[in-house]
Design an enzyme around this catalytic site. Sequence first.
Site, PDB file in Angstrom:
ATOM      1  N   HIS A 215       0.423  -0.050  -9.985  1.00 39.29           N
ATOM      2  CA  HIS A 215      -0.409  -0.884  -9.108  1.00 39.29           C
ATOM      3  C   HIS A 215      -0.896  -2.124  -9.861  1.00 39.29           C
ATOM      4  CE1 HIS A 215      -3.154  -0.712  -5.329  1.00 39.29           C
ATOM      5  NE2 HIS A 215      -2.872  -1.959  -5.653  1.00 39.29           N
TER       6      HIS A 215
ATOM      7  N   GLU B 258      -3.653   7.500  -6.150  1.00 37.04           N
ATOM      8  CA  GLU B 258      -3.711   6.747  -7.401  1.00 37.04           C
ATOM      9  C   GLU B 258      -4.968   7.132  -8.173  1.00 37.04           C
ATOM     10  OE1 GLU B 258      -3.379   2.603  -6.389  1.00 37.04           O
ATOM     11  OE2 GLU B 258      -1.291   2.799  -5.747  1.00 37.04           O
TER      12      GLU B 258
ATOM     13  N   ARG C  73       0.852  -1.185   0.000  1.00 36.36           N
ATOM     14  CA  ARG C  73       0.000   0.000   0.000  1.00 36.36           C
ATOM     15  C   ARG C  73       0.889   1.237   0.000  1.00 36.36           C
ATOM     16  NH1 ARG C  73      -3.749  -2.188  -1.845  1.00 36.36           N
ATOM     17  NH2 ARG C  73      -5.883  -2.374  -1.067  1.00 36.36           N
TER      18      ARG C  73
END
Length: 324
Positions: free
Chosen positions: A289, A270, A241
């Site tokens: 990601h 993000e 994370r």
Amino acid sequence: MKRLKVLFLPSLVELKDPWERDVIQAIGPKHDLRFFKYDQPVPPQFEGIDVVIDFAGDSVTREMADAASSVKLWHLLVTGYDHFDVKYWQMKKLPVANCPGVFAGLAMAECAMMFMIMLSRQWHEAQACLSQGMFYRPLGFELENRVLGLVGFGATAKALASKAKAFSMRIIAVDIRDVPEDERREFGIEFVAKPPDLDKLIPRFDFLSLHLQLNSETRHIIDARRLALMKPTAYLINVARGALVDEKALYAALAEKRLGGAGLDVFSTEPLDPDDPLLKLKNVVATPHSSSVTDGTSRRRVACVAENVDRIASGLPPLYLITS
């Protein structure tokens, strides 16, 4: 086994295949599978629904929870749920489950290992040399005998330890639980420390890899103070994370060469601005990601959800419930 009405909340960011295909193949033949339409009224779409499959948990509204009076399980098709309003769902007596890390651990560990190899071989500099016709450089370093610190020793960290063991790396884990000796031997762990020992261990790490859930205790667990404890030749790896790391402090440490480099798949905000200064640094390798975005992760996570749908249909309690 009873045939259930299952509502799938698809991705809002055009992530269709293989996720939607796998859901259709695993759920469609056994149950009445429907797709939620974001441009249509919410309440009618939840009428009589038994199970909700939520692609990411980031496109839901409290209106959906209010409309889900018949729902017996709300299943997230992801591992992390720090962005999901679990407390409201629990207040509405809606059981929520996720897909634990074991279902994506292999893919995420491969990405972390890729970062370590790219950083050890000075990837950006190598590409620059190649484009300029300069061969036999840069000078890389080997991973053998380098110390890998795993902060958190769950499914992804275990998968990464297996890969690092094959590279003859020295591995130290930091975890809140007591790790049995046979487990340490299996994954090649020299020893396991507790979180209060982290500060003493950080100066030993050549690579520090994060494998934690994000919560109030772990947010910015790697801050300016802890970055200053790392060797100037050490590397930070984060596929967990983004907010586990203070990104401003990380940028400063990298830009000022107080840290060797970083491999990053996740970010505090993000999607990250493509012009973010962090991405311009030559000692950073990054992915969007996507460490868990593989065909294998899709199949395993959908199988996890399908098992729970079948359990509900058979009158059995669901697995992987979020209880906190």
